[in-house]
Design an enzyme around this catalytic site. Sequence first.
Site, mmCIF file in Angstrom:
data_model
loop_
_atom_site.group_PDB
_atom_site.id
_atom_site.type_symbol
_atom_site.label_atom_id
_atom_site.label_comp_id
_atom_site.label_asym_id
_atom_site.label_seq_id
_atom_site.Cartn_x
_atom_site.Cartn_y
_atom_site.Cartn_z
ATOM 1 N N HIS A 263 0.882 -1.168 0.000
ATOM 2 C CA HIS A 263 0.000 0.000 0.000
ATOM 3 C C HIS A 263 0.924 1.224 0.000
ATOM 4 C CE1 HIS A 263 -2.837 2.979 1.594
ATOM 5 N NE2 HIS A 263 -3.818 2.137 1.305
ATOM 6 N N ASP B 49 3.172 -4.444 8.113
ATOM 7 C CA ASP B 49 1.955 -3.660 7.931
ATOM 8 C C ASP B 49 0.789 -4.638 8.046
ATOM 9 O OD1 ASP B 49 -0.282 -2.397 7.015
ATOM 10 O OD2 ASP B 49 0.644 -1.572 5.206
ATOM 11 N N GLN C 14 -4.243 -5.258 6.923
ATOM 12 C CA GLN C 14 -5.188 -6.205 6.314
ATOM 13 C C GLN C 14 -5.099 -7.598 6.914
ATOM 14 O OE1 GLN C 14 -7.558 -5.267 4.411
ATOM 15 N NE2 GLN C 14 -6.862 -3.251 3.718
ATOM 16 N N LYS D 224 -10.520 -0.566 9.983
ATOM 17 C CA LYS D 224 -10.608 -1.733 9.094
ATOM 18 C C LYS D 224 -10.977 -2.989 9.877
ATOM 19 C CE LYS D 224 -7.069 0.126 5.989
ATOM 20 N NZ LYS D 224 -7.838 0.526 4.808
ATOM 21 N N CYS E 289 -4.507 2.024 -3.951
ATOM 22 C CA CYS E 289 -3.245 2.535 -3.380
ATOM 23 C C CYS E 289 -2.098 1.541 -3.558
ATOM 24 C CB CYS E 289 -3.406 2.915 -1.902
ATOM 25 S SG CYS E 289 -4.520 4.284 -1.642
HETATM 26 N N1 PLP Z 1 -1.633 -0.612 4.651
HETATM 27 C C1 PLP Z 1 -2.542 -1.396 4.063
HETATM 28 C C2 PLP Z 1 -2.166 -2.801 3.702
HETATM 29 C C3 PLP Z 1 -3.824 -0.919 3.823
HETATM 30 O O1 PLP Z 1 -4.720 -1.706 3.240
HETATM 31 C C4 PLP Z 1 -4.131 0.412 4.204
HETATM 32 C C5 PLP Z 1 -5.467 0.979 3.906
HETATM 33 O O2 PLP Z 1 -6.126 0.581 2.968
HETATM 34 C C6 PLP Z 1 -3.166 1.175 4.824
HETATM 35 C C7 PLP Z 1 -1.912 0.637 5.036
HETATM 36 C C8 PLP Z 1 -3.433 2.573 5.282
HETATM 37 O O3 PLP Z 1 -4.348 2.565 6.327
HETATM 38 P P1 PLP Z 1 -4.917 3.944 6.931
HETATM 39 O O4 PLP Z 1 -5.435 4.715 5.746
HETATM 40 O O5 PLP Z 1 -5.982 3.518 7.867
HETATM 41 O O6 PLP Z 1 -3.789 4.642 7.585
#
Ligand code: PLP
Length: 433
Positions: free
Chosen positions: A145, A222, A225, A248, A388
């Site tokens: 992402h 990270d 997900q 999420k 993203c």
């Molecule tokens: N990392 C991953 C794998 C994501 O799916 C997302 C959001 O879709 C993020 C980071 C960013 O999350 P946030 O926008 O809640 O900071």
Amino acid sequence: MNPSTLDLNPPPVADPGSPVLTEPLDGAVVRADFPILAHEQNGQRLVYLDSAASSQRPNAVLDAMRRYETHSHANVHRGVHRLAAEATDLYERARTRVAAFLGTDDRREVVFTSGTTAAINLVAGSWGQDQLGPGDVILVTPMEHHSNLVPWQLLSRRTGSELRAIPLLPDGTLDLDALPTVLDDRVRFVTMAHVSNTLGVTNPVAEVVAAAHAVGAKVLLDAAQSVPHGPVDVRGLDVDFLAFSGHKMLGPTGIGVLWARHELLEAMPPWQGGGEMIRRVTMEGSTWNDAPYRFEAGTPPIAQAVGLAAAVDYMQGLGMDRIATHHRLLAGDAARRLDALPGLRLLGPAADAAREGVVSFTVDGLHAHDLATILDARGIAVRAGHHCTMPLHDHLGVAASTRASFAVYNTLEDIDDLVEGVKHAQAMFGLNA
Ligand code: PLP
């Protein structure tokens, strides 16, 4: 979408249908806990398949936040009055709750942030800025992402360190065999998604962590997900940092978590200055509070922390293993049935591979945004675009895809609607003859 090409009465098309599957969770019962799902969308039953972007909240979370706001709100840590003590107690209890959820009994290892993005930027701005310089290497993956890529691009520019990527296989999954070609003893930091927000696949964390630690590199996972889709145990994963978002995982927006081992946090400098993160301030300079407070400058997201703790309770009440099985079953069923449609291409591995509640696909002749618009008219909310993950989409040779993602309130009936909706869209464009 060009309206002149639309066939508003498309012919019916045969569908392979679902085998007899039993959902581990009673989605219909769970669905009743989520008030937003009772509202129709475009006059239809709402089929919410965009939980990877942001999930919905159960009454338990909404009620906990409302109770806090109406009975207990004050600023935390600083006041001596009863409400301040009550708010502080609730905020700190939320920290303890999240620590236990992650498999640790050390609440000092939980830093509340505004989300995954802020947690990752915290690590880059504190540990990264302090530790990295010219000659050092940050290792990422092209499937990240943008939240777990752009902060490292910025840091590498600021510090003169080098950014490298672990190669991907043609299907977009990690090429583990190529790891030794990029992981040498100049690598100081490795970061990757636990579960890809586009492919839904779980990355080989154990192998990457072992290789990274063997050269002395720190690892950030990270988990935005993965935390929503099953049990996550930070000790078992043996990572150094882990980040995720409340919104999420059935919790509110505006809160996320950075988990890190206490010794590591204690050795890190602050990254933002303000109230709460200091021990003493004079006109000549300041000294820092202990972790985690050193990293929580200013008034924190108190109601959101209360909501996050309620989300943790709610998920654990359903059972994290059952949630994992439920999401995998739904994603697997969706992948298999979508894959059987003509002109449909799944992103990632074959339809029978395990997917953690996320399925992305393209449909020949149908732009992802057109498909999402047609589905929306049928009450079905999906994501369209690059999610993203532009470098991953570039690697796969597609500009945009459609993503369906699942949470505890989804059912096999939702997948019937999705598959029917995609077939309907194909028929409107004359694509499934
Ligand atoms: N990392 C991953 C794998 C994501 O799916 C997302 C959001 O879709 C993020 C980071 C960013 O999350 P946030 O926008 O809640 O900071």
